[in-house]
Design an enzyme around this catalytic site. Structure first.
Site, PDB file in Angstrom:
ATOM      1  N   LEU A  41      18.213 -18.304  44.487  1.00 18.45           N
ATOM      2  CA  LEU A  41      19.134 -19.088  45.296  1.00 18.45           C
ATOM      3  C   LEU A  41      19.839 -18.073  46.184  1.00 18.45           C
ATOM      4  O   LEU A  41      20.355 -17.069  45.687  1.00 18.45           O
ATOM      5  CB  LEU A  41      20.125 -19.816  44.381  1.00 18.45           C
ATOM      6  CG  LEU A  41      20.903 -21.002  44.914  1.00 18.45           C
ATOM      7  CD1 LEU A  41      20.009 -22.057  45.543  1.00 18.45           C
ATOM      8  CD2 LEU A  41      21.727 -21.635  43.812  1.00 18.45           C
ATOM      9  N   ASP A  42      19.806 -18.296  47.496  1.00 16.99           N
ATOM     10  CA  ASP A  42      20.393 -17.336  48.430  1.00 16.99           C
ATOM     11  C   ASP A  42      21.827 -16.991  48.058  1.00 16.99           C
ATOM     12  O   ASP A  42      22.541 -17.810  47.472  1.00 16.99           O
ATOM     13  CB  ASP A  42      20.397 -17.898  49.854  1.00 16.99           C
ATOM     14  CG  ASP A  42      19.005 -18.071  50.425  1.00 16.99           C
ATOM     15  OD1 ASP A  42      18.084 -17.359  49.988  1.00 16.99           O
ATOM     16  OD2 ASP A  42      18.852 -18.921  51.310  1.00 16.99           O
ATOM     17  N   THR A  43      22.249 -15.810  48.453  1.00 12.57           N
ATOM     18  CA  THR A  43      23.608 -15.347  48.183  1.00 12.57           C
ATOM     19  C   THR A  43      24.645 -16.325  48.725  1.00 12.57           C
ATOM     20  O   THR A  43      25.656 -16.583  48.080  1.00 12.57           O
ATOM     21  CB  THR A  43      23.825 -13.949  48.812  1.00 12.57           C
ATOM     22  OG1 THR A  43      22.803 -13.080  48.323  1.00 12.57           O
ATOM     23  CG2 THR A  43      25.176 -13.376  48.446  1.00 12.57           C
ATOM     24  N   SER A  45      24.295 -19.517  49.102  1.00  7.93           N
ATOM     25  CA  SER A  45      24.109 -20.859  48.555  1.00  7.93           C
ATOM     26  C   SER A  45      24.732 -20.901  47.162  1.00  7.93           C
ATOM     27  O   SER A  45      24.916 -19.875  46.528  1.00  7.93           O
ATOM     28  CB  SER A  45      22.622 -21.208  48.472  1.00  7.93           C
ATOM     29  OG  SER A  45      22.049 -21.217  49.760  1.00  7.93           O
ATOM     30  N   ARG A 141      14.752 -19.916  52.676  1.00  9.71           N
ATOM     31  CA  ARG A 141      15.863 -20.593  53.367  1.00  9.71           C
ATOM     32  C   ARG A 141      15.431 -21.939  53.966  1.00  9.71           C
ATOM     33  O   ARG A 141      15.884 -22.361  55.018  1.00  9.71           O
ATOM     34  CB  ARG A 141      16.484 -19.671  54.416  1.00  9.71           C
ATOM     35  CG  ARG A 141      17.062 -18.396  53.785  1.00  9.71           C
ATOM     36  CD  ARG A 141      17.660 -17.439  54.767  1.00  9.71           C
ATOM     37  NE  ARG A 141      18.905 -17.916  55.351  1.00  9.71           N
ATOM     38  CZ  ARG A 141      20.110 -17.865  54.789  1.00  9.71           C
ATOM     39  NH1 ARG A 141      20.247 -17.370  53.570  1.00  9.71           N
ATOM     40  NH2 ARG A 141      21.163 -18.294  55.413  1.00  9.71           N
TER      41      ARG A 141
END
Length: 180
Positions: A41-43, A45, A141
């Site tokens: 999970l992106d930083t 998000s 993303r």
């Protein structure tokens, strides 16, 4: 017996245990040996991250051929009309190819939503709204790129569900163990 941890990843935390010297990591929240993230999970998000000690389960959760649905609560800039929602439902052309069709619906701001730190930027002249978006793949993303492609950039992204697992009852930074 396999272990699975459900973690509500806060904004700004990176999805690894090793420190990078700039961001908080999973090690700052989870002191359980031998568990590893099943996906990323992106930083920037927030939301549900699954961790497990079972390599086969980890593969099943992350492998696109199993098409495990992932549902996101997405705050977007503007108010998507039915045309934009229909574009998301049909698949969106991105630079790395077409996305699979998504399930999408307009929604109210989630009732149990926590404040984000730092807060999302707001512009007085541009409204924001929320959609629930479910995808069955995981391009880099992807959700952010999909909403931008139909004209509604993502401001805040929270993964709410992976398969049958949800964030329900989990505050940011907390986790619980469930049977796999």
């Amino acid at each position: 017996m396999s272990r699975i941890l459900l973690f509500n990843k806060p904004y700004g935390v990176i999805c690894q245990f090793s420190r990078d010297g700039m961001h908080p990591t999973l090690a700052d929240y989870i002191a359980v040996p031998e568990v590893y993230p099943a996906g990323r999970l992106d930083t920037d998000s927030e939301g549900l991250l699954l961790l497990t000690d079972d390599g086969k389960l980890q593969h099943r959760i992350t492998d696109p051929k199993h098409k495990l649905p992932k549902t996101y609560w997405v705050q977007v800039e503007g108010v998507p009309d039915e045309t934009a929602l229909q574009q998301l439902r049909g698949g969106v052309a991105l630079k790395d190819g077409m996305t699979l069709p998504a399930e999408v619906r307009a929604m109210e701001e989630p009732a149990a939503l926590w404040p984000r730190n730092p807060p999302v930027r707001f512009r007085q002249s541009i409204p924001t709204s929320w959609i629930a978006l479910t995808i069955r793949e995981g391009k880099n993303r992807q959700v952010r790129r999909m909403t931008a492609a139909v004209g509604f950039p993502t401001l805040r992204l929270i993964r709410y569900r992976i398969g049958d697992w949800t964030l329900d009852g989990l505050s940011p930074g907390l986790w619980r163990q469930e049977e796999a």
